[in-house]
Write a protein that holds these residues in place. Structure first.
Motif: not given
Length: 315
Positions: A64-67, A69-72, A81-82
């Motif tokens: 889930a964190h990998k999916l 990652a662009a918003s971490r 930030q989602i």
């Protein structure tokens, strides 16, 4: 300690952190984890937007964190930030990828107090094999089950007493009751919808089968019961037939005459015989313990409910 336990992957929000979502994991109840996160620097409690039971919380969290990652926000923090909806979709995808069939070794042995939570794909099959008697040379196929939507959950919960277990297909007393209807001790959070409850006896082999699209092969994982087992099937997306009746676990719609399924069922039947055995429906006059004699409270099946880990205020 049992060999297999289950935990949760969760999605949390906080009114004091608008636009930020926390995606994490815990072996406790999600509410317990949320309460611990409310430190002196956090003015209001976290809200649990979603939680998912799984035997692979570390792997599911990582995917889930990998999916996401662009918003971490920071690599050292589990905040993104989602929206909560985007986070929930990522966790559901991660559950199928990281806690599905590929995550399980073949011929797992299943013991007393083990808790296994398997994330399924629509049309996954489960084949139940049993020895008809202790001296039988081969196991017989006695039942077939099917998942009906992606993300359905099959829970295997071990016990040393068949009297604690009940099955819908066996018309047992309590066989259509939900053994864990709530996910918190306050009973304010409902569990996912129950669409199957079955029981397995010691010595049963359960084969998880996923046919390929062309039907010529199957992925498979097998589970060998060393003790009695309560099985529940749950879904967040209940399916109904053309008459509006719920579609249950033992309602199989897959074409079973596919070559891959036939070969797989034959291969499981040829596997080594179990190391333990008990009759599925013993003679009431025998010395065997009978099934469905003593129902158990939810905390018996979900250990986290016994010790939720929430600090209680002194009276």
């Amino acid at each position: 300690m049992p060999k297999h336990t289950a935990g949760f992957v969760y999605v949390l929000s906080n009114p004091a952190m608008p636009g930020l979502i926390k995606v994490g994991r815990t072996r406790q109840l999600t509410e317990s984890r949320a309460k611990k996160l409310q430190t002196t620097g956090v003015p209001v409690p976290f809200t649990v937007e979603f939680r998912a039971l799984t035997s692979k919380p570390e792997a599911v969290e990582a995917v889930a964190h990998k999916l996401l990652a662009a918003s971490r926000v920071s690599l050292s923090r589990e905040f993104f930030q989602i929206s909560a909806t985007v986070a929930i979709d990522a966790v559901r995808t991660a559950l199928v990828d990281a806690a599905g069939l590929n995550a399980w070794a073949d011929d797992e042995e299943y013991e007393i107090d083990d808790r296994i939570a398997l994330t399924l794909r629509a049309n996954d099959l489960f084949a139940v094999f049993e020895l008809p008697h202790v001296m039988a040379p081969t196991m017989d196929l006695v039942d077939l089950w099917q998942a009906h939507s992606d993300g359905d959950l099959l829970e295997l919960m071990g016990t040393n007493d068949p009297g604690h277990t009940a099955g819908f297909s066996d018309a047992d007393p309590g066989g259509d009751d939900d053994p864990v209807p709530f996910l918190v001790p306050t009973k304010k959070v409902a569990n996912a919808t129950l669409f199957g409850r079955e029981r397995l006896s010691a010595g049963t082999r359960l084969a998880w089968i996923r046919p390929t699209a062309d039907g010529h092969a199957c992925q498979i994982a097998t589970f060998q019961m060393l003790s009695h087992c309560q099985v529940t099937a749950r879904t967040w997306d209940p399916q109904v037939d053309s008459n509006g009746w719920p579609i249950l676990l033992n309602f199989v719609t897959t074409e079973l005459e596919r070559p891959g399924i036939i070969r797989t069922l034959k291969a499981v039947r040829r596997m080594a015989l179990p190391r333990s055995w008990a009759p599925r429906n013993p003679d009431p006059t025998s010395d065997w313990a009978l099934p469905a004699q003593q129902s158990q409270p939810p905390e018996y099946w979900m250990h986290q409910l016994q010790n939720p880990g929430i600090r209680r205020k002194s009276p």
